[in-house]
Design a protein around this motif. Structure first.
Motif, PDB file in Angstrom:
ATOM      1  N   ILE A   1       7.083 -23.362 108.489  1.00 28.84           N
ATOM      2  CA  ILE A   1       7.554 -22.112 109.078  1.00 28.84           C
ATOM      3  C   ILE A   1       8.944 -21.772 108.550  1.00 28.84           C
ATOM      4  O   ILE A   1       9.235 -20.628 108.177  1.00 28.84           O
ATOM      5  N   VAL A   2       9.816 -22.776 108.496  1.00 28.88           N
ATOM      6  CA  VAL A   2      11.178 -22.563 108.002  1.00 28.88           C
ATOM      7  C   VAL A   2      11.154 -22.090 106.543  1.00 28.88           C
ATOM      8  O   VAL A   2      11.884 -21.175 106.155  1.00 28.88           O
ATOM      9  N   CYS A   3      10.279 -22.708 105.736  1.00 27.84           N
ATOM     10  CA  CYS A   3      10.180 -22.324 104.315  1.00 27.84           C
ATOM     11  C   CYS A   3       9.705 -20.885 104.159  1.00 27.84           C
ATOM     12  O   CYS A   3      10.206 -20.140 103.307  1.00 27.84           O
ATOM     13  N   SER A   4       8.744 -20.470 104.992  1.00 27.99           N
ATOM     14  CA  SER A   4       8.253 -19.089 104.905  1.00 27.99           C
ATOM     15  C   SER A   4       9.341 -18.099 105.309  1.00 27.99           C
ATOM     16  O   SER A   4       9.481 -17.028 104.714  1.00 27.99           O
ATOM     17  N   VAL A   5      10.140 -18.464 106.312  1.00 26.17           N
ATOM     18  CA  VAL A   5      11.259 -17.600 106.730  1.00 26.17           C
ATOM     19  C   VAL A   5      12.302 -17.516 105.618  1.00 26.17           C
ATOM     20  O   VAL A   5      12.844 -16.441 105.330  1.00 26.17           O
ATOM     21  N   MET A   6      12.583 -18.644 104.980  1.00 29.07           N
ATOM     22  CA  MET A   6      13.550 -18.646 103.881  1.00 29.07           C
ATOM     23  C   MET A   6      13.061 -17.779 102.714  1.00 29.07           C
ATOM     24  O   MET A   6      13.858 -17.137 102.029  1.00 29.07           O
ATOM     25  N   ALA A   7      11.746 -17.775 102.491  1.00 24.09           N
ATOM     26  CA  ALA A   7      11.182 -16.921 101.434  1.00 24.09           C
ATOM     27  C   ALA A   7      11.411 -15.446 101.757  1.00 24.09           C
ATOM     28  O   ALA A   7      11.757 -14.650 100.870  1.00 24.09           O
ATOM     29  N   ILE A   8      11.247 -15.077 103.028  1.00 25.33           N
ATOM     30  CA  ILE A   8      11.491 -13.698 103.443  1.00 25.33           C
ATOM     31  C   ILE A   8      12.958 -13.334 103.219  1.00 25.33           C
ATOM     32  O   ILE A   8      13.282 -12.257 102.701  1.00 25.33           O
TER      33      ILE A   8
ATOM     34  N   LEU B   1      17.362 -10.652  99.956  1.00 23.91           N
ATOM     35  CA  LEU B   1      18.580 -10.709  99.143  1.00 23.91           C
ATOM     36  C   LEU B   1      18.333 -10.169  97.732  1.00 23.91           C
ATOM     37  O   LEU B   1      19.170  -9.450  97.172  1.00 23.91           O
ATOM     38  N   VAL B   2      17.173 -10.504  97.165  1.00 19.55           N
ATOM     39  CA  VAL B   2      16.823 -10.002  95.838  1.00 19.55           C
ATOM     40  C   VAL B   2      16.727  -8.479  95.857  1.00 19.55           C
ATOM     41  O   VAL B   2      17.271  -7.784  94.994  1.00 19.55           O
ATOM     42  N   ALA B   3      16.044  -7.952  96.881  1.00 16.84           N
ATOM     43  CA  ALA B   3      15.865  -6.503  96.970  1.00 16.84           C
ATOM     44  C   ALA B   3      17.197  -5.788  97.201  1.00 16.84           C
ATOM     45  O   ALA B   3      17.477  -4.756  96.599  1.00 16.84           O
ATOM     46  N   ALA B   4      18.028  -6.356  98.084  1.00 19.87           N
ATOM     47  CA  ALA B   4      19.309  -5.703  98.393  1.00 19.87           C
ATOM     48  C   ALA B   4      20.285  -5.754  97.224  1.00 19.87           C
ATOM     49  O   ALA B   4      21.176  -4.908  97.119  1.00 19.87           O
ATOM     50  N   SER B   5      20.120  -6.737  96.333  1.00 21.11           N
ATOM     51  CA  SER B   5      21.044  -6.869  95.207  1.00 21.11           C
ATOM     52  C   SER B   5      20.956  -5.695  94.242  1.00 21.11           C
ATOM     53  O   SER B   5      21.868  -5.467  93.446  1.00 21.11           O
ATOM     54  N   SER B   6      19.876  -4.938  94.323  1.00 19.72           N
ATOM     55  CA  SER B   6      19.706  -3.807  93.406  1.00 19.72           C
ATOM     56  C   SER B   6      19.939  -2.463  94.090  1.00 19.72           C
ATOM     57  O   SER B   6      19.542  -1.426  93.573  1.00 19.72           O
ATOM     58  N   ASP B   7      20.551  -2.505  95.275  1.00 22.99           N
ATOM     59  CA  ASP B   7      20.765  -1.260  96.011  1.00 22.99           C
ATOM     60  C   ASP B   7      21.704  -0.335  95.223  1.00 22.99           C
ATOM     61  O   ASP B   7      22.884  -0.636  95.053  1.00 22.99           O
ATOM     62  N   LEU B   8      21.146   0.764  94.797  1.00 22.66           N
ATOM     63  CA  LEU B   8      21.926   1.722  93.991  1.00 22.66           C
ATOM     64  C   LEU B   8      22.572   2.809  94.849  1.00 22.66           C
ATOM     65  O   LEU B   8      23.200   3.711  94.336  1.00 22.66           O
ATOM     66  N   ALA B   9      22.391   2.714  96.171  1.00 23.91           N
ATOM     67  CA  ALA B   9      22.963   3.713  97.077  1.00 23.91           C
ATOM     68  C   ALA B   9      23.699   3.007  98.206  1.00 23.91           C
ATOM     69  O   ALA B   9      23.460   3.233  99.382  1.00 23.91           O
ATOM     70  N   PHE B  10      24.608   2.100  97.864  1.00 25.25           N
ATOM     71  CA  PHE B  10      25.319   1.284  98.849  1.00 25.25           C
ATOM     72  C   PHE B  10      26.144   2.167  99.782  1.00 25.25           C
ATOM     73  O   PHE B  10      26.871   3.048  99.352  1.00 25.25           O
ATOM     74  N   ASP B  11      25.998   1.910 101.096  1.00 27.60           N
ATOM     75  CA  ASP B  11      26.705   2.676 102.108  1.00 27.60           C
ATOM     76  C   ASP B  11      27.295   1.693 103.114  1.00 27.60           C
ATOM     77  O   ASP B  11      26.548   1.024 103.832  1.00 27.60           O
TER      78      ASP B  11
ATOM     79  N   THR C   1       8.186  -7.629  97.405  1.00 25.35           N
ATOM     80  CA  THR C   1       6.946  -8.390  97.262  1.00 25.35           C
ATOM     81  C   THR C   1       7.125  -9.830  97.757  1.00 25.35           C
ATOM     82  O   THR C   1       6.235 -10.385  98.413  1.00 25.35           O
ATOM     83  N   ILE C   2       8.281 -10.426  97.473  1.00 26.53           N
ATOM     84  CA  ILE C   2       8.560 -11.779  97.967  1.00 26.53           C
ATOM     85  C   ILE C   2       8.629 -11.774  99.492  1.00 26.53           C
ATOM     86  O   ILE C   2       8.103 -12.679 100.161  1.00 26.53           O
ATOM     87  N   CYS C   3       9.262 -10.751 100.057  1.00 27.48           N
ATOM     88  CA  CYS C   3       9.338 -10.621 101.517  1.00 27.48           C
ATOM     89  C   CYS C   3       7.947 -10.544 102.135  1.00 27.48           C
ATOM     90  O   CYS C   3       7.649 -11.222 103.122  1.00 27.48           O
ATOM     91  N   MET C   4       7.113  -9.702 101.568  1.00 27.46           N
ATOM     92  CA  MET C   4       5.761  -9.536 102.093  1.00 27.46           C
ATOM     93  C   MET C   4       4.983 -10.841 102.016  1.00 27.46           C
ATOM     94  O   MET C   4       4.281 -11.229 102.964  1.00 27.46           O
ATOM     95  N   SER C   5       5.103 -11.561 100.897  1.00 28.82           N
ATOM     96  CA  SER C   5       4.388 -12.828 100.728  1.00 28.82           C
ATOM     97  C   SER C   5       4.830 -13.848 101.775  1.00 28.82           C
ATOM     98  O   SER C   5       3.997 -14.507 102.411  1.00 28.82           O
ATOM     99  N   GLY C   6       6.154 -13.968 101.974  1.00 26.70           N
ATOM    100  CA  GLY C   6       6.663 -14.899 102.974  1.00 26.70           C
ATOM    101  C   GLY C   6       6.207 -14.529 104.379  1.00 26.70           C
ATOM    102  O   GLY C   6       5.848 -15.398 105.177  1.00 26.70           O
ATOM    103  N   GLY C   7       6.185 -13.230 104.680  1.00 25.04           N
ATOM    104  CA  GLY C   7       5.743 -12.784 105.999  1.00 25.04           C
ATOM    105  C   GLY C   7       4.274 -13.056 106.249  1.00 25.04           C
ATOM    106  O   GLY C   7       3.882 -13.469 107.347  1.00 25.04           O
ATOM    107  N   LEU C   8       3.448 -12.843 105.239  1.00 28.11           N
ATOM    108  CA  LEU C   8       2.016 -13.106 105.392  1.00 28.11           C
ATOM    109  C   LEU C   8       1.743 -14.600 105.566  1.00 28.11           C
ATOM    110  O   LEU C   8       0.887 -15.002 106.355  1.00 28.11           O
TER     111      LEU C   8
END
Length: 335
Positions: free
Chosen positions: A137-144, A149-159, A293-300
């Motif tokens: 369970i902990v590993c799946s949460v860490m994957a999410i 973090l991967v998705a947020a690192s590419s935020d081109l509209a930081f506010d 996609t990594i988030c979705m995989s970890g959540g599933l």
């Protein structure tokens, strides 16, 4: 009760856990879309007043239902305040910061940053409810979390304001989920009592706050009140606010606070995928898409581990009861 009846009860419980999770995911998805329409598409100026409308709807619907004996919860007395605290404060904090972040961030980035609620919820459950979590369970949460973090690192509209609102919303959501689970278990308020008194105790202070900040004046003079489509969307948002809060309480009642949070995260990723094609405020990048996609995989994976473990635990319990019955029945023959 026979072994077969016990197994049916266990399966029924597992089914209720799954259905309550699906109900919450669907409600959360719908209200996110409706709120985004009201606040962004129609440019409604006050997310605070939208939250007030949702609270008033919750109070009215539950009060009418109680008067018609459709639901039951304790009558108001002095002890209710002690029993429900601090849920009303967490409730309004969750509402206000959630609506504020919805207005300030694009749908995909809103859903990505909401993943930090999961880690906060796990930490609070471990601290307040003394829960322990299997390594899978902990590993799946860490994957999410890693995907977020991967998705947020590419935020081109930081506010900065939007990020502040969403992180506060994460903290309020985590605390609200854990305290809701705690109150449902030991205060005797019931699902409907928690919902009703949460909304009742906070709606007037929130209304006063909106008047002081000028949000109420902006909402009153909003020019689109004459448009049927806006009024319809506003009313749907108010009703869906009640439905969402009920679905959260129901999911927390049958599942853990962490499971409720992860279900919300899976829904959020689904919204993010849709936001790529609809809404017009998403700036596409492959890094962001990979993170989603990594988030979705970890959540599933988390959902599979949680609900499959629940079902197998119910079956094991039924088998143990069946073995116990056979021993009891056979023992007189040996004597």
């Amino acid at each position: 009760m026979s072994a077969e009846e016990r197994r049916d009860a266990a399966d029924h419980s597992a089914l209720l856990k799954f259905l309550s999770a699906v109900f919450y995911a669907g409600s959360s998805f719908l209200i996110t879309v409706v709120n985004k329409t009201v606040l962004t598409s129609f440019r409604f100026p006050s997310y605070l007043c939208l939250g007030i409308g949702q609270m008033i709807t919750t109070v009215v619907v539950l009060y009418v239902a109680k008067m018609n004996k459709m639901v039951q919860f304790p009558d108001l007395d002095r002890s209710i305040v002690i029993k429900i605290f601090p849920l009303p404060l967490l409730y309004v904090g969750n509402h206000v910061t959630g609506l504020g972040s919805t207005k300030k961030l694009s749908l995909p980035m809103f859903t990505v940053l909401r993943k930090f609620t999961i880690l906060m919820t796990m930490m609070l459950e471990a601290y307040m409810l003394r829960k322990t979590f299997p390594r899978r369970i902990v590993c799946s949460v860490m994957a999410i979390m890693f995907g977020a973090l991967v998705a947020a690192s590419s935020d081109l509209a930081f506010d900065v304001g939007g990020y502040t609102f969403i992180l506060l919303n994460d903290a309020f959501t985590a605390a609200n989920g854990v305290y809701t689970k705690k109150k449902l278990g030991d205060q005797g308020l019931g699902k409907y009592g928690v919902l009703f008194y949460n909304a009742l105790f906070i709606v007037i202070p929130t209304l006063l706050a909106s008047a002081v900040t000028g949000d109420l004046d902006k909402a009153v003079v909003f020019e689109d009140w004459g448009k049927t489509t806006f009024v319809l969307c506003f009313l749907i948002s108010c009703f869906m606010g009640f439905v969402l809060m009920y679905s959260i309480v129901l999911c927390s009642y049958y599942n853990s606070a962490l499971t409720t949070t992860v279900v919300g995260a899976i829904k959020n990723v689904a919204v993010a995928y849709i936001g790529i094609f609809v809404g017009g405020d998403y700036l596409f990048s492959w890094t962001n898409f990979l993170g989603l996609t990594i988030c979705m995989s970890g959540g599933l994976v988390y959902s599979y581990l949680t609900f499959s473990t629940s079902k197998s635990a119910g079956s094991d319990s039924g088998d143990a009861q069946e073995q116990k019955i056979h021993i009891t029945e056979d023992s007189p023959r040996k004597h």
